[in-house]
Motif scaffolding. Sequence first.
Motif, mmCIF file in Angstrom:
data_model
loop_
_atom_site.group_PDB
_atom_site.id
_atom_site.type_symbol
_atom_site.label_atom_id
_atom_site.label_comp_id
_atom_site.label_asym_id
_atom_site.label_seq_id
_atom_site.Cartn_x
_atom_site.Cartn_y
_atom_site.Cartn_z
ATOM 1 N N VAL A 26 0.837 -1.203 0.000
ATOM 2 C CA VAL A 26 0.000 0.000 0.000
ATOM 3 C C VAL A 26 0.873 1.254 0.000
ATOM 4 O O VAL A 26 0.635 2.196 -0.754
ATOM 5 C CB VAL A 26 -0.956 0.006 1.207
ATOM 6 C CG1 VAL A 26 -1.709 1.337 1.287
ATOM 7 C CG2 VAL A 26 -1.961 -1.136 1.112
ATOM 8 N N ALA A 27 1.896 1.269 0.846
ATOM 9 C CA ALA A 27 2.776 2.440 0.945
ATOM 10 C C ALA A 27 3.496 2.703 -0.378
ATOM 11 O O ALA A 27 3.634 3.861 -0.797
ATOM 12 C CB ALA A 27 3.790 2.230 2.072
ATOM 13 N N ILE A 28 3.955 1.648 -1.058
ATOM 14 C CA ILE A 28 4.663 1.810 -2.329
ATOM 15 C C ILE A 28 3.719 2.344 -3.400
ATOM 16 O O ILE A 28 4.069 3.261 -4.162
ATOM 17 C CB ILE A 28 5.278 0.472 -2.769
ATOM 18 C CG1 ILE A 28 6.470 0.125 -1.884
ATOM 19 C CG2 ILE A 28 5.718 0.525 -4.229
ATOM 20 C CD1 ILE A 28 7.617 1.117 -1.967
ATOM 21 N N TYR A 29 2.517 1.815 -3.479
ATOM 22 C CA TYR A 29 1.579 2.253 -4.507
ATOM 23 C C TYR A 29 1.095 3.678 -4.244
ATOM 24 O O TYR A 29 0.906 4.459 -5.183
ATOM 25 C CB TYR A 29 0.386 1.296 -4.578
ATOM 26 C CG TYR A 29 0.599 0.142 -5.535
ATOM 27 C CD1 TYR A 29 -0.118 0.037 -6.718
ATOM 28 C CD2 TYR A 29 1.547 -0.830 -5.268
ATOM 29 C CE1 TYR A 29 0.090 -1.011 -7.607
ATOM 30 C CE2 TYR A 29 1.770 -1.878 -6.144
ATOM 31 C CZ TYR A 29 1.038 -1.963 -7.309
ATOM 32 O OH TYR A 29 1.252 -2.991 -8.189
ATOM 33 N N VAL A 30 0.898 4.037 -2.984
ATOM 34 C CA VAL A 30 0.483 5.405 -2.644
ATOM 35 C C VAL A 30 1.586 6.398 -2.976
ATOM 36 O O VAL A 30 1.339 7.436 -3.599
ATOM 37 C CB VAL A 30 0.106 5.490 -1.146
ATOM 38 C CG1 VAL A 30 -0.005 6.957 -0.709
ATOM 39 C CG2 VAL A 30 -1.216 4.781 -0.885
ATOM 40 N N SER A 31 2.818 6.108 -2.572
ATOM 41 C CA SER A 31 3.928 7.023 -2.846
ATOM 42 C C SER A 31 4.180 7.140 -4.341
ATOM 43 O O SER A 31 4.492 8.227 -4.841
ATOM 44 C CB SER A 31 5.195 6.549 -2.124
ATOM 45 O OG SER A 31 5.544 5.241 -2.525
ATOM 46 N N PHE A 70 -8.256 6.711 -3.883
ATOM 47 C CA PHE A 70 -7.576 5.631 -3.174
ATOM 48 C C PHE A 70 -8.132 4.271 -3.576
ATOM 49 O O PHE A 70 -7.394 3.273 -3.577
ATOM 50 C CB PHE A 70 -7.705 5.810 -1.660
ATOM 51 C CG PHE A 70 -6.992 4.737 -0.890
ATOM 52 C CD1 PHE A 70 -5.604 4.685 -0.868
ATOM 53 C CD2 PHE A 70 -7.694 3.758 -0.212
ATOM 54 C CE1 PHE A 70 -4.932 3.692 -0.177
ATOM 55 C CE2 PHE A 70 -7.035 2.755 0.478
ATOM 56 C CZ PHE A 70 -5.650 2.727 0.503
ATOM 57 N N HIS A 71 -9.408 4.205 -3.910
ATOM 58 C CA HIS A 71 -9.985 2.924 -4.341
ATOM 59 C C HIS A 71 -9.256 2.403 -5.581
ATOM 60 O O HIS A 71 -8.990 1.190 -5.684
ATOM 61 C CB HIS A 71 -11.478 3.089 -4.630
ATOM 62 C CG HIS A 71 -12.136 1.815 -5.073
ATOM 63 N ND1 HIS A 71 -12.372 0.760 -4.216
ATOM 64 C CD2 HIS A 71 -12.578 1.417 -6.308
ATOM 65 C CE1 HIS A 71 -12.943 -0.234 -4.882
ATOM 66 N NE2 HIS A 71 -13.079 0.140 -6.145
ATOM 67 N N GLU A 72 -8.922 3.301 -6.488
ATOM 68 C CA GLU A 72 -8.183 2.899 -7.685
ATOM 69 C C GLU A 72 -6.799 2.369 -7.318
ATOM 70 O O GLU A 72 -6.337 1.360 -7.866
ATOM 71 C CB GLU A 72 -8.058 4.092 -8.634
ATOM 72 C CG GLU A 72 -7.334 3.786 -9.930
ATOM 73 C CD GLU A 72 -7.230 4.994 -10.840
ATOM 74 O OE1 GLU A 72 -6.447 4.930 -11.823
ATOM 75 O OE2 GLU A 72 -7.912 6.004 -10.575
ATOM 76 N N ILE A 73 -6.131 3.056 -6.392
ATOM 77 C CA ILE A 73 -4.827 2.589 -5.924
ATOM 78 C C ILE A 73 -4.954 1.243 -5.235
ATOM 79 O O ILE A 73 -4.151 0.323 -5.456
ATOM 80 C CB ILE A 73 -4.204 3.624 -4.964
ATOM 81 C CG1 ILE A 73 -3.959 4.951 -5.688
ATOM 82 C CG2 ILE A 73 -2.906 3.101 -4.355
ATOM 83 C CD1 ILE A 73 -3.492 6.065 -4.778
ATOM 84 N N TYR A 74 -5.983 1.110 -4.435
ATOM 85 C CA TYR A 74 -6.174 -0.103 -3.635
ATOM 86 C C TYR A 74 -6.444 -1.321 -4.515
ATOM 87 O O TYR A 74 -6.001 -2.428 -4.208
ATOM 88 C CB TYR A 74 -7.324 0.106 -2.655
ATOM 89 C CG TYR A 74 -7.360 -0.903 -1.526
ATOM 90 C CD1 TYR A 74 -6.436 -0.825 -0.479
ATOM 91 C CD2 TYR A 74 -8.300 -1.931 -1.509
ATOM 92 C CE1 TYR A 74 -6.461 -1.748 0.566
ATOM 93 C CE2 TYR A 74 -8.325 -2.850 -0.475
ATOM 94 C CZ TYR A 74 -7.403 -2.749 0.553
ATOM 95 O OH TYR A 74 -7.427 -3.671 1.583
#
Length: 344
Positions: free
Chosen positions: A190-195, A241-245
Amino acid sequence: MIVRENFLAFIPVEDVTGEGLANTLLETLKNLGLNLEKMRGQGYDGAATMSGAFNGVQAIVRKKYPKALYTHCISHSLNLCLSDASKAQDIRNAFGTVSECCAFFHYSAKKTHILKEKVLEINPKTQAHKLKSLCETRWVLRHEAIMIFKEFLQLIVSALEQIENDSKNKESIKRAHSLLNNICNFNFLVAIYVSNKLLSFTYNLSEYLQTKNINLVNAFESVSEVSKKLQDIRENSNVEFHEIYEGVKSISVLLNVNETMPRICGRQKNRNNVPFKDIEEFYRRTIFIPYLDDLLCSLKQRFLSHKDAIKSLQYVLPSLAVVNSLQSMLTNTVEYRYNLHTYI
């Protein structure tokens, strides 16, 4: 007129206090035959010794030459923004894992060759076949490192598993196993995809801020555009965030990582203990929103001084003077009509 930068000299410095540096600077410029009465600008980094409001070099110089306006390097300001935002525990831990993994592969030609083989198996035509280290000083380069790491995630895990199973070096086996545990963790993913998502906006901005002919007005406009995009993401955080998730869940299936979250207890000091309905909302509130808010807040604080400098210099350029005059007229007209309508 042509704006030109010339290298003048290297000067040895013994007194590194603000006053000592300022005196050395001014004395050197005088010895070079420059008329300091015509000095109109100063540009340093954001270190307290240089930018301090009272005892910094810029403050001491301005006491003697008030027209020498101080401007903090705008590209360095962006570096500091990213550094401030990356102090969140989950983001910091993820970057630390990426840095350790890069070092693990870079310091051994054999390990680098294993990763390269994995990459070429998937895409033989690719030119990028190794990881990029996270620069400790130039934070804006971290996006490229994070982007490559994100794209190579499955290949990195495969290479680490091969090293863990086939290597005869106990230390390599131990480190590979430790890295696998850190990477094959849902919180890390999650942290990698958010950053990766948020740093994509600052990466292009950084390249633009380092172009040769950029001026302060254009730089501030570009920063404002990025801030607006990030603010739009903040206002639509659920959808964004749903797209990232969904991307995190897809890669977690490939890596055989369970969709889990850290253990929550009644009294938690080291992690965010926020209310949530499901796992997605937990990560949105503990990683995505805090990181985004820190980045927005830092951009606002770091670039306010540049906005003030633009206001003080806007009428020097005729094009800006015309634009600002029109904006002022339109604003006054709208306010007048609104007040008249309210009165009626």
